[in-house]
Design a protein around this motif. Structure first.
Motif, PDB file in Angstrom:
ATOM      1  N   ASN A   1      -0.766   8.042   1.600  1.00 47.10           N
ATOM      2  CA  ASN A   1      -1.197   9.280   1.000  1.00 47.10           C
ATOM      3  C   ASN A   1      -0.021  10.262   1.033  1.00 47.10           C
ATOM      4  N   ALA A   2       0.368  10.740  -0.127  1.00 47.27           N
ATOM      5  CA  ALA A   2       1.539  11.617  -0.235  1.00 47.27           C
ATOM      6  C   ALA A   2       1.355  12.913   0.552  1.00 47.27           C
ATOM      7  N   LYS A   3       0.144  13.472   0.551  1.00 49.81           N
ATOM      8  CA  LYS A   3      -0.088  14.724   1.285  1.00 49.81           C
ATOM      9  C   LYS A   3       0.083  14.515   2.790  1.00 49.81           C
ATOM     10  N   LEU A   4      -0.478  13.433   3.307  1.00 50.98           N
ATOM     11  CA  LEU A   4      -0.343  13.158   4.740  1.00 50.98           C
ATOM     12  C   LEU A   4       1.119  12.908   5.106  1.00 50.98           C
ATOM     13  N   PHE A   5       1.836  12.215   4.235  1.00 50.22           N
ATOM     14  CA  PHE A   5       3.253  11.968   4.485  1.00 50.22           C
ATOM     15  C   PHE A   5       4.026  13.283   4.542  1.00 50.22           C
ATOM     16  N   ASN A  34      11.802   7.485  12.769  1.00 51.42           N
ATOM     17  CA  ASN A  34      11.940   6.077  12.374  1.00 51.42           C
ATOM     18  C   ASN A  34      10.746   5.602  11.561  1.00 51.42           C
ATOM     19  N   LEU A  35       9.560   6.004  11.984  1.00 53.59           N
ATOM     20  CA  LEU A  35       8.348   5.605  11.270  1.00 53.59           C
ATOM     21  C   LEU A  35       8.311   6.193   9.862  1.00 53.59           C
ATOM     22  N   LEU A  36       8.648   7.464   9.736  1.00 51.21           N
ATOM     23  CA  LEU A  36       8.655   8.087   8.411  1.00 51.21           C
ATOM     24  C   LEU A  36       9.719   7.464   7.509  1.00 51.21           C
ATOM     25  N   ALA A  37      10.855   7.104   8.070  1.00 50.03           N
ATOM     26  CA  ALA A  37      11.897   6.445   7.278  1.00 50.03           C
ATOM     27  C   ALA A  37      11.393   5.111   6.737  1.00 50.03           C
ATOM     28  N   GLN A  38      10.608   4.416   7.540  1.00 50.47           N
ATOM     29  CA  GLN A  38      10.053   3.125   7.128  1.00 50.47           C
ATOM     30  C   GLN A  38       9.081   3.293   5.962  1.00 50.47           C
ATOM     31  N   TYR A  39       8.357   4.394   5.916  1.00 49.31           N
ATOM     32  CA  TYR A  39       7.341   4.615   4.891  1.00 49.31           C
ATOM     33  C   TYR A  39       7.835   5.476   3.722  1.00 49.31           C
ATOM     34  N   ARG A  40       9.081   5.898   3.746  1.00 54.42           N
ATOM     35  CA  ARG A  40       9.590   6.834   2.738  1.00 54.42           C
ATOM     36  C   ARG A  40       9.821   6.172   1.382  1.00 54.42           C
ATOM     37  N   ASP A  41      10.442   5.014   1.359  1.00 51.95           N
ATOM     38  CA  ASP A  41      10.865   4.406   0.102  1.00 51.95           C
ATOM     39  C   ASP A  41       9.915   3.301  -0.349  1.00 51.95           C
ATOM     40  N   ARG A  74       4.352   1.790  -2.555  1.00 57.01           N
ATOM     41  CA  ARG A  74       4.663   2.597  -1.368  1.00 57.01           C
ATOM     42  C   ARG A  74       4.152   1.840  -0.151  1.00 57.01           C
ATOM     43  N   PRO A  75       4.874   1.886   0.939  1.00 52.25           N
ATOM     44  CA  PRO A  75       4.395   1.235   2.158  1.00 52.25           C
ATOM     45  C   PRO A  75       3.017   1.762   2.560  1.00 52.25           C
ATOM     46  N   GLY A  76       2.236   0.892   3.140  1.00 50.82           N
ATOM     47  CA  GLY A  76       0.893   1.241   3.577  1.00 50.82           C
ATOM     48  C   GLY A  76      -0.016   0.031   3.514  1.00 50.82           C
ATOM     49  N   VAL A  77      -1.300   0.261   3.686  1.00 52.86           N
ATOM     50  CA  VAL A  77      -2.295  -0.812   3.687  1.00 52.86           C
ATOM     51  C   VAL A  77      -3.027  -0.801   2.357  1.00 52.86           C
ATOM     52  N   TYR A  78      -3.124  -1.962   1.747  1.00 49.34           N
ATOM     53  CA  TYR A  78      -3.820  -2.157   0.482  1.00 49.34           C
ATOM     54  C   TYR A  78      -4.847  -3.259   0.668  1.00 49.34           C
ATOM     55  N   ARG A  88     -14.952 -18.695  -3.774  1.00 49.23           N
ATOM     56  CA  ARG A  88     -15.434 -17.471  -3.138  1.00 49.23           C
ATOM     57  C   ARG A  88     -14.438 -16.344  -3.410  1.00 49.23           C
ATOM     58  N   ASP A  89     -14.989 -15.159  -3.668  1.00 54.40           N
ATOM     59  CA  ASP A  89     -14.111 -13.989  -3.781  1.00 54.40           C
ATOM     60  C   ASP A  89     -13.479 -13.739  -2.421  1.00 54.40           C
ATOM     61  N   THR A  90     -12.222 -13.370  -2.430  1.00 53.59           N
ATOM     62  CA  THR A  90     -11.548 -13.067  -1.167  1.00 53.59           C
ATOM     63  C   THR A  90     -11.059 -11.630  -1.186  1.00 53.59           C
ATOM     64  N   TYR A  91     -11.194 -10.983  -0.065  1.00 48.98           N
ATOM     65  CA  TYR A  91     -10.696  -9.630   0.149  1.00 48.98           C
ATOM     66  C   TYR A  91      -9.739  -9.706   1.325  1.00 48.98           C
ATOM     67  N   THR A  92      -8.533  -9.250   1.110  1.00 48.54           N
ATOM     68  CA  THR A  92      -7.514  -9.327   2.145  1.00 48.54           C
ATOM     69  C   THR A  92      -6.802  -7.989   2.248  1.00 48.54           C
ATOM     70  N   ASN A  93      -6.690  -7.470   3.452  1.00 47.45           N
ATOM     71  CA  ASN A  93      -5.887  -6.269   3.668  1.00 47.45           C
ATOM     72  C   ASN A  93      -4.446  -6.707   3.889  1.00 47.45           C
ATOM     73  N   ILE A  94      -3.540  -6.111   3.126  1.00 49.44           N
ATOM     74  CA  ILE A  94      -2.125  -6.406   3.315  1.00 49.44           C
ATOM     75  C   ILE A  94      -1.424  -5.105   3.696  1.00 49.44           C
ATOM     76  N   THR A  95      -0.470  -5.217   4.584  1.00 53.34           N
ATOM     77  CA  THR A  95       0.330  -4.063   4.982  1.00 53.34           C
ATOM     78  C   THR A  95       1.696  -4.203   4.326  1.00 53.34           C
ATOM     79  N   VAL A  96       1.986  -3.287   3.428  1.00 54.27           N
ATOM     80  CA  VAL A  96       3.249  -3.301   2.701  1.00 54.27           C
ATOM     81  C   VAL A  96       4.307  -2.602   3.547  1.00 54.27           C
ATOM     82  N   LEU A  97       5.348  -3.366   3.882  1.00 49.63           N
ATOM     83  CA  LEU A  97       6.470  -2.858   4.664  1.00 49.63           C
ATOM     84  C   LEU A  97       7.763  -3.446   4.109  1.00 49.63           C
ATOM     85  N   PRO A  98       8.887  -2.788   4.320  1.00 50.23           N
ATOM     86  CA  PRO A  98      10.155  -3.343   3.846  1.00 50.23           C
ATOM     87  C   PRO A  98      10.399  -4.745   4.407  1.00 50.23           C
ATOM     88  N   GLY A  99      10.952  -5.619   3.561  1.00 49.72           N
ATOM     89  CA  GLY A  99      11.318  -6.965   3.992  1.00 49.72           C
ATOM     90  C   GLY A  99      10.170  -7.936   4.130  1.00 49.72           C
TER      91      GLY A  99
END
Length: 112
Positions: A1-5, A34-41, A74-78, A88-99
Motif C-alpha cells: 500500500n503506497a500510503k502505508l509505505f 533496510n526493510l523499506l529499501a527492500q520494498y521500495r523498487d 511492487r514487493p508485498g503479498v499477493y 480444483r481451483d487453487t489459491y496461493t499467497n505469494i510474497t514478492v521480493l527481489p531475487g
C-alpha cells in the motif's frame, strides 16, 4: 500500500531527528531502513504455467492463460488464483521480493 509505505518513510525520517537516541533505537532505525529499501523498487516476477490454467492475481486482475509471463510488481503479498476445467481451483499467497524464483502454477488436483 503506497500510503502505508509513505507513512513508514515519514516515521523513519522523524525517528532519525530525535535528540535522544539509544543504541536500540539506532538499531531499529537501521532495520527499518533496510526493510523499506527492500520494498521500495518494483520486482520482475515470472509466472510459469501450462497455457491451460486461468490465472488471476489480487490487485492486478485476470492474467489469462499463458506458458510464461513476466510482470513488474511492487514487493508485498499477493493472492494468486488458478482454475482449469477438471482441476480444483487453487489459491496461493505469494510474497514478492527481489531475487525471487519463478512462480509455477499448475493443476494441483483433479476433480473426482
Amino acid at each position: 500500500n503506497a500510503k502505508l509505505f509513505n507513512d513508514a518513510e515519514i516515521a523513519l525520517s522523524e525517528a532519525g531527528t530525535l535528540a535522544y537516541q539509544t543504541e536500540a533505537l539506532a538499531t531499529a532505525i537501521d532495520a527499518v531502513k533496510n526493510l523499506l529499501a527492500q520494498y521500495r523498487d518494483p520486482v520482475n516476477v515470472t509466472f510459469v504455467s501450462d497455457n491451460a490454467m486461468q490465472i488471476s492475481l489480487s490487485n492486478i486482475g485476470n492474467l489469462g492463460q499463458f506458458a510464461q509471463r513476466t510482470l513488474t510488481l511492487r514487493p508485498g503479498v499477493y493472492t494468486l488464483r488458478a482454475s482449469k476445467d477438471g482441476c480444483r481451483d487453487t489459491y496461493t499467497n505469494i510474497t514478492v521480493l527481489p531475487g525471487m524464483a519463478p512462480v509455477e502454477v499448475f493443476c494441483s488436483g483433479a476433480l473426482p
